[in-house]
Write an enzyme that holds these catalytic residues in place. Sequence first.
Site, PDB file in Angstrom:
ATOM      1  N   THR A 175       0.794  -1.237   0.000  1.00 23.24           N
ATOM      2  CA  THR A 175       0.000   0.000   0.000  1.00 23.24           C
ATOM      3  C   THR A 175       0.829   1.291   0.000  1.00 23.24           C
ATOM      4  OG1 THR A 175      -1.865  -1.056   1.045  1.00 23.24           O
ATOM      5  CG2 THR A 175      -1.688   1.307   1.362  1.00 23.24           C
TER       6      THR A 175
ATOM      7  N   ASP B 297      -3.494   0.403  -5.800  1.00 21.04           N
ATOM      8  CA  ASP B 297      -2.113   0.399  -5.286  1.00 21.04           C
ATOM      9  C   ASP B 297      -1.443  -0.969  -5.398  1.00 21.04           C
ATOM     10  OD1 ASP B 297      -3.899  -0.644  -3.438  1.00 21.04           O
ATOM     11  OD2 ASP B 297      -2.830   0.149  -1.700  1.00 21.04           O
TER      12      ASP B 297
HETATM   13 ZN   LIG Z   1      -3.153  -5.044   1.705  1.00 16.41          ZN
END
Ligand SMILES: [Zn+2]
Length: 538
Positions: free
Chosen positions: A74, A347
């Site tokens: 992330t 992401d």
């Molecule tokens: Zn994750």
Amino acid sequence: MKTWIYIFLLFSLRPLFAQEPDAPKLIVGIVVDQMRDEYLQRFRDKFVEDGFRRLMDEGFRFKEMHFNYVPTYTGPGHASIYTGTTPAVHGIVGNHWVQAADRKVIYCVDDEQVKTLGVAGKSGKKSPGQLLSTTLSDQLKLAGQFKPRVLSVSLKDRAAILPGGFFADWAFWLDKQSGKMISSSFYGHSLPAWVDDFNRQGRARQWLAHPWETLLPLKSYAESYADDNPYEQLFPGEEHPVFPHDLPAIRQKMGLELLYHTPFGNDFLAEFAKAAIEGEDLGNHPGTSDMLMISFSSTDVVGHRYGPQSVEVEDTYLRLDRTLSALFRYLDEKIGKGRYLLFLTSDHGVAEVPAFIKDKKGAAGYFNSDSLFQGLKARLFELFHDSLAIAAYNHQIYFNPEKMPPMYEAKKAIYEAVKDYYLQQEGVARVYTEYDMAACGSGDAYCDELSRGFLPARSGEVLILLKPGWLSHEMRGSSHGSPYNYDTHVPFLLYGWHIPKGANSERVFINDVAPTICELLGIDLPSGNTGKGLTNKF
Ligand SMILES: [Zn+2]
């Protein structure tokens, strides 16, 4: 002679009739945490007309957008989307890493120098201080002499802070304990009044006041595996991972953190995003383009808990689709159709649950990172009579510089011993050392992907690449982080101001997102940018 007068008049009067610069009133960047591109196809028939499908059918879709580095997590993902480069340059090499100076483990947005705004405690002691490159929104600020208003919001602190870069007016994220949206003194002295107003409504509590039932009849979820199966995690008090999930009862045990684990975290954030547009009057500042970045985190938490084939994940996307549809209609009304520029990406993706793939006789497995690291330490002690390796993070081994020999050959011998050890373990595809990282680029694609995620001062000295389908994770649920398709292939959709209708199937990369938006806006690239604008592919 007469002609000259006309030409003179035309040019001298032109400034008086000059139109407002041709620029969008608002740029909206949306990240859906852990969203695979394939969800757009798999759930398409159940999407409403003006949610995801509005972007797919009326906007432009890059069908082969991929991450091009390891690790696909992330923090690195959000930083890469908005800086137009990879962790090797923007410096966010993991959610956590071991700092070279004191070998302490640090979290990518922790900052002891700043204060929490909005609640007592440390949940707001965060800033973009570890970021090494400007972001897309930083360049918007610079190009507009800091007049554009820039806000970034998410449930996760790192997913709000990293996109906002150095110059965002505010980044806001959720304090798990109180259910309030908070920030840090990096951005200002106290929360704006509209944030206090929002927090006073207690929306986190209200979204958890009802059980989580499927949006559509359960039997229609044919795109997912059976609701009751051994591959999903249980909420406290549950005996089977099935609908309905009794949120009020689970909340008694988990507190308001539960919001992250349900699709209603996305609804909560969308409400906050609208409050931000109202509170900051975004899109209504003459002569500038404002920017709002929204990162939906619940998709990631639900994905980890249930895996990509679950009814829970499908339901979360069907609900997010309706939430986006309402958000787009709100933007049409508030900002005006064609007057905002919107893009949506993710992401990282996610692996299949390894136990599920194993049961289906596919190639997958579990890699016990912690116990293998203990084994490594013992092996190194046996060989070199010293405790050399100090931590394993992101499948990278960090060494104690004080115990390591200074000479290349002696160091190399230690690294080779580590390589030997890991190559004997099940699930390991390759092992690279920091010396290999410096020599990548000779045709080993995985070496290249690892090197684009490698920064000497923050990365480990030996890097382990697992085989496709392998995870370091408990037996239920799933995760991500690899250079494999399931983790790298994400959506990239553009819609609105100056975006034609269409699609492109060329393979493009995540660091192309920011330069594409810069190209559209006619502004300079982020300082560390290594991607390329894609407007010539429209
Ligand atoms: Zn994750």
